[in-house]
Design an enzyme around this catalytic site. Structure first.
Site, short mmCIF file in Angstrom:
data_model
loop_
_atom_site.label_atom_id
_atom_site.label_comp_id
_atom_site.label_asym_id
_atom_site.label_seq_id
_atom_site.Cartn_x
_atom_site.Cartn_y
_atom_site.Cartn_z
N ASP A 13 72.44 32.55 40.83
CA ASP A 13 71.66 31.98 41.93
C ASP A 13 72.01 30.52 42.22
O ASP A 13 71.16 29.73 42.62
CB ASP A 13 70.14 32.10 41.65
CG ASP A 13 69.73 33.54 41.44
OD1 ASP A 13 70.31 34.41 42.12
OD2 ASP A 13 68.85 33.81 40.60
N LYS A 16 76.33 30.97 45.35
CA LYS A 16 77.67 31.57 45.51
C LYS A 16 77.83 32.21 46.87
O LYS A 16 78.89 32.12 47.50
CB LYS A 16 77.89 32.65 44.43
CG LYS A 16 77.88 32.13 43.02
CD LYS A 16 77.97 33.26 42.01
CE LYS A 16 76.77 34.16 42.00
NZ LYS A 16 75.53 33.54 41.53
N GLY A 40 71.91 38.89 44.26
CA GLY A 40 71.25 38.65 45.54
C GLY A 40 71.85 37.39 46.11
O GLY A 40 71.65 36.31 45.56
N HIS A 41 72.63 37.51 47.16
CA HIS A 41 73.34 36.36 47.73
C HIS A 41 72.80 36.09 49.13
O HIS A 41 72.86 36.94 50.01
CB HIS A 41 74.84 36.65 47.78
CG HIS A 41 75.45 36.82 46.42
ND1 HIS A 41 76.77 37.14 46.21
CD2 HIS A 41 74.91 36.70 45.18
CE1 HIS A 41 76.99 37.20 44.90
NE2 HIS A 41 75.88 36.95 44.27
N GLN A 223 76.30 36.80 39.53
CA GLN A 223 75.72 36.23 38.31
C GLN A 223 76.41 34.88 37.98
O GLN A 223 76.83 34.20 38.90
CB GLN A 223 75.82 37.22 37.13
CG GLN A 223 74.89 38.41 37.26
CD GLN A 223 75.43 39.53 38.14
OE1 GLN A 223 76.55 39.96 37.94
NE2 GLN A 223 74.65 40.01 39.07
N ARG A 302 61.15 37.51 41.44
CA ARG A 302 60.61 36.81 40.28
C ARG A 302 60.81 35.30 40.42
O ARG A 302 61.80 34.83 40.97
CB ARG A 302 61.32 37.27 38.99
CG ARG A 302 60.89 38.65 38.54
CD ARG A 302 61.65 39.05 37.29
NE ARG A 302 63.07 39.23 37.56
CZ ARG A 302 63.98 39.47 36.62
NH1 ARG A 302 63.62 39.54 35.36
NH2 ARG A 302 65.25 39.64 36.93
N VAL A 413 73.43 20.35 50.82
CA VAL A 413 72.13 19.67 50.92
C VAL A 413 71.10 20.48 51.71
O VAL A 413 70.11 19.94 52.21
CB VAL A 413 72.30 18.27 51.54
CG1 VAL A 413 73.06 17.34 50.60
CG2 VAL A 413 73.00 18.34 52.90
N GLY A 414 71.34 21.76 51.86
CA GLY A 414 70.39 22.61 52.56
C GLY A 414 70.92 24.03 52.61
O GLY A 414 72.11 24.26 52.40
P1 GDP Z 1 73.67 33.20 44.75
O1 GDP Z 1 73.09 34.36 44.04
O2 GDP Z 1 74.49 32.33 43.85
O3 GDP Z 1 74.39 33.56 46.00
O4 GDP Z 1 72.43 32.29 45.18
P2 GDP Z 1 71.07 32.82 45.86
O5 GDP Z 1 71.34 33.14 47.27
O6 GDP Z 1 70.43 33.87 45.02
O7 GDP Z 1 70.15 31.54 45.68
C1 GDP Z 1 70.45 30.34 46.29
C2 GDP Z 1 69.29 29.98 47.24
O8 GDP Z 1 69.37 28.62 47.60
C3 GDP Z 1 69.33 30.74 48.54
O9 GDP Z 1 68.03 30.95 48.98
C4 GDP Z 1 70.07 29.81 49.48
O10 GDP Z 1 69.73 29.99 50.84
C5 GDP Z 1 69.57 28.48 49.00
N1 GDP Z 1 70.51 27.36 49.13
C6 GDP Z 1 71.86 27.36 49.01
N2 GDP Z 1 72.34 26.11 49.08
C7 GDP Z 1 71.28 25.30 49.23
C8 GDP Z 1 71.12 23.87 49.33
O11 GDP Z 1 72.06 23.09 49.27
N3 GDP Z 1 69.84 23.40 49.46
C9 GDP Z 1 68.76 24.21 49.51
N4 GDP Z 1 67.56 23.66 49.62
N5 GDP Z 1 68.87 25.55 49.40
C10 GDP Z 1 70.11 26.08 49.27
P1 IMO Z 2 73.32 36.49 41.46
O1 IMO Z 2 74.63 37.11 41.79
C1 IMO Z 2 70.35 35.53 38.40
C2 IMO Z 2 69.90 38.38 35.12
C3 IMO Z 2 68.62 39.18 35.02
C4 IMO Z 2 68.51 39.34 33.52
C5 IMO Z 2 69.96 39.55 33.11
C6 IMO Z 2 70.36 41.00 32.96
O2 IMO Z 2 72.32 36.55 42.54
O3 IMO Z 2 73.49 35.12 40.88
P2 IMO Z 2 70.85 42.97 34.68
O4 IMO Z 2 69.98 43.59 35.71
O5 IMO Z 2 72.08 42.35 35.24
O6 IMO Z 2 71.14 43.85 33.53
O7 IMO Z 2 69.95 41.75 34.10
O8 IMO Z 2 70.74 38.95 34.13
N1 IMO Z 2 70.60 38.49 36.41
C7 IMO Z 2 70.66 37.51 37.32
N2 IMO Z 2 70.08 36.30 37.34
N3 IMO Z 2 71.17 35.90 39.42
C8 IMO Z 2 71.79 37.09 39.39
O9 IMO Z 2 72.71 37.46 40.31
C9 IMO Z 2 71.51 37.98 38.35
N4 IMO Z 2 71.91 39.24 38.04
C10 IMO Z 2 71.36 39.52 36.86
O10 IMO Z 2 67.54 38.45 35.55
O11 IMO Z 2 68.06 38.14 32.93
MG MG Z 3 71.24 35.27 43.68
#
Ligand code: GDP
Ligand code: IMO
Ligand code: MG
Length: 425
Positions: A13, A16, A40-41, A223, A302, A413-414
């Site tokens: 998270d 990416k 979840g991206h 991840q 979560r 930054v956003g």
């Molecule tokens: P990923 O799993 O690595 O792709 O990341 P996620 O999408 O799960 O979580 C990143 C969250 O931060 C998302 O809700 C994005 O929209 C948000 N986000 C990404 N870059 C920024 C940033 O620079 N600032 C803020 N405030 N939010 C961001």
């Molecule tokens: P992205 O790509 C954050 C965590 C789960 C748990 C552990 C094992 O959005 O960054 P699993 O279901 O993979 O067997 O769970 O890994 N986990 C993540 N945490 N971002 C993710 O994906 C994750 N994918 C799995 O919360 O701790």
């Molecule tokens: Mg994610």
């Protein structure tokens, strides 16, 4: 860079999806190499928000070929739903290519994931319950069902029956669950196979050809390094290799084809699920990070645990993945704090660790050694050039790259795609 691996440098998270999508704008191919719909991206473009779990972030551009590589585990029902949702929003996902060698998540994998977690009680991993672990377990115990098996009904039925002979015993006798019916699953999955038949391809060859032809390929990690099955905080990890090595095996290309490994790290750090977390903040600052950063899981909703940036862990991620440059995300989330801390080492008793400790116990017992930086306490979400950041924010970014040992080339930054800029040298 022609072939760039985009990789999470923390516990997932990091942002990416946003960066993979940004690079995808000028790319020809975007390929996912590990994980499944545990990811979840989130991508934000103006008023549009896309939350993708399986389809690579490049899908929204018509000229990009999105690929799901052999290293991924695919839940075809989820994949078809995701493709359907994209279609509803006017995006045509029909160009998606999926590897016939990718493994398939079955209903019994999801069930086993959930009941095993329940069985673990307080020791549970906190998985996403998407069947990821059990599907990879079958892959490695050589009981798995691959995408290509869905195109031979005899093989599929045989494999399901053989596999369920054992799994139904486990499900009924150990976990007091109802058994699964191989014939019912076969019928369901053969139907998915029909719907995906145009998408299955030799993805390793596709990617290799793209690289050979000088095209731009983005390897989109899921991840993060600290969730890596080999290098992460085992057993509180996922069941694949999010580190850069996973991109090679998960797609089928050699190391010399890779030009850059772009590590994505937040300006602080979060983790969702159980496991050690030296810089975790169980206080108002941690809660503020959750609120300001919107730190709630895209997949499971979560609340994510939050804490100060951990430079020990970041250096480790840089090392095990050969990260060549970093993108520092969510710098805006720190704007409110008068002091910003970074852990530069861990301490237990008289011992100080500047390298990630080989003994995991240390991660539970240690106290982080913090370095304090003055905050900037001004809104930076409108900043679009590094030189326009407040001096304290610039100094923070410079210190992070010093501690990480590689340049921070991008700052975010956003959430919006436009809220990103390069760091001039
Ligand atoms: P990923 O799993 O690595 O792709 O990341 P996620 O999408 O799960 O979580 C990143 C969250 O931060 C998302 O809700 C994005 O929209 C948000 N986000 C990404 N870059 C920024 C940033 O620079 N600032 C803020 N405030 N939010 C961001
Ligand atoms: P992205 O790509 C954050 C965590 C789960 C748990 C552990 C094992 O959005 O960054 P699993 O279901 O993979 O067997 O769970 O890994 N986990 C993540 N945490 N971002 C993710 O994906 C994750 N994918 C799995 O919360 O701790
Ligand atoms: Mg994610």
């Amino acid at each position: 860079m022609p072939a760039t691996i985009v990789i999470g440098a923390q516990w997932g998270d990091e942002g990416k999806g946003k960066i993979a999508n940004l690079l995808a704008k000028d790319a020809d191919v975007v390929v996912r190499y590990q994980g499944g719909n545990n990811a979840g991206h989130t991508i934000v473009i103006g008023d549009e928000v896309f939350a993708l779990s399986l389809v690579p972030s490049g899908v929204i551009y018509p000229d990009v070929v999105p690929i799901i590589g052999n290293g991924c585990v695919i839940d075809p029902k989820v994949l078809l739903e995701e493709m359907g949702k994209l279609r509803d929003r006017g995006i045509d996902p029909s160009g998606l290519r999926i590897s016939g060698n990718a493994h398939v998540i079955m209903p019994y994998h999801r069930k086993l994931d959930a009941v095993r977690e329940r069985f673990l009680g307080k020791n549970q991993i906190g998985t996403t319950k998407r069947g990821i672990g059990p599907a990879y377990l079958d892959k490695f115990s050589r009981d798995g069902i691959r995408v290509q098996d869905l195109y031979d009904s005899n093989i599929l039925r045989d494999k399901l029956e053989a596999g369920l002979r054992e799994k139904n015993q486990i499900l009924t006798k150990i976990y007091s669950q109802l058994p699964f019916d191989a014939a019912v699953i076969a019928d369901e999955y053969l139907e998915y196979a029909v719907q995906l038949s145009d998408n299955v391809a030799d993805t390793s060859l596709l990617v290799w050809r793209a690289i050979r032809d000088g095209k731009k390929v983005v390897f989109e990690g899921a991840q993060g390094a600290l969730l890596d099955i080999d290098h992460g905080t085992y057993p509180f990890v996922t069941s694949s290799n999010p580190t850069s090595g996973g991109a090679l095996t998960g797609v089928g290309v050699g190391p010399k084809e890779i030009d850059a490994v772009l590590g994505i790290a937040k300006a602080y750090i979060s983790r969702v699920g159980s496991g050690p977390f030296p810089t975790e903040l169980d206080d108002d600052i941690g809660r503020a990070m959750v609120e300001i950063g919107g730190e709630f899981g895209t997949v499971t909703g979560r609340r994510r645990r939050c804490g100060w940036l951990d430079a020990v862990a970041l250096r480790y991620s840089v090392r095990v993945s050969g990260i060549t440059e970093l993108a520092l995300m969510k710098l805006d989330v720190l704007s409110e704090f008068s002091t910003i801390r970074v852990a530069t080492a861990y301490r237990t008793g008289a011992t100080e660790y500047t390298d990630f400790p080989r003994q995991q116990r240390v991660l539970y017992e240690c106290e982080p050694v913090y370095e304090d930086h003055s905050g900037w306490q001004t809104d930076i979400t409108g900043v679009r050039a590094f030189v326009d950041l407040p001096p304290a924010a610039q100094a923070y970014v410079r210190r992070v790259e010093q501690l990480a040992g590689v340049p921070v080339n991008l700052v975010s930054v956003g959430p919006d795609r436009s809220a990103t800029f390069e760091v001039g040298r």
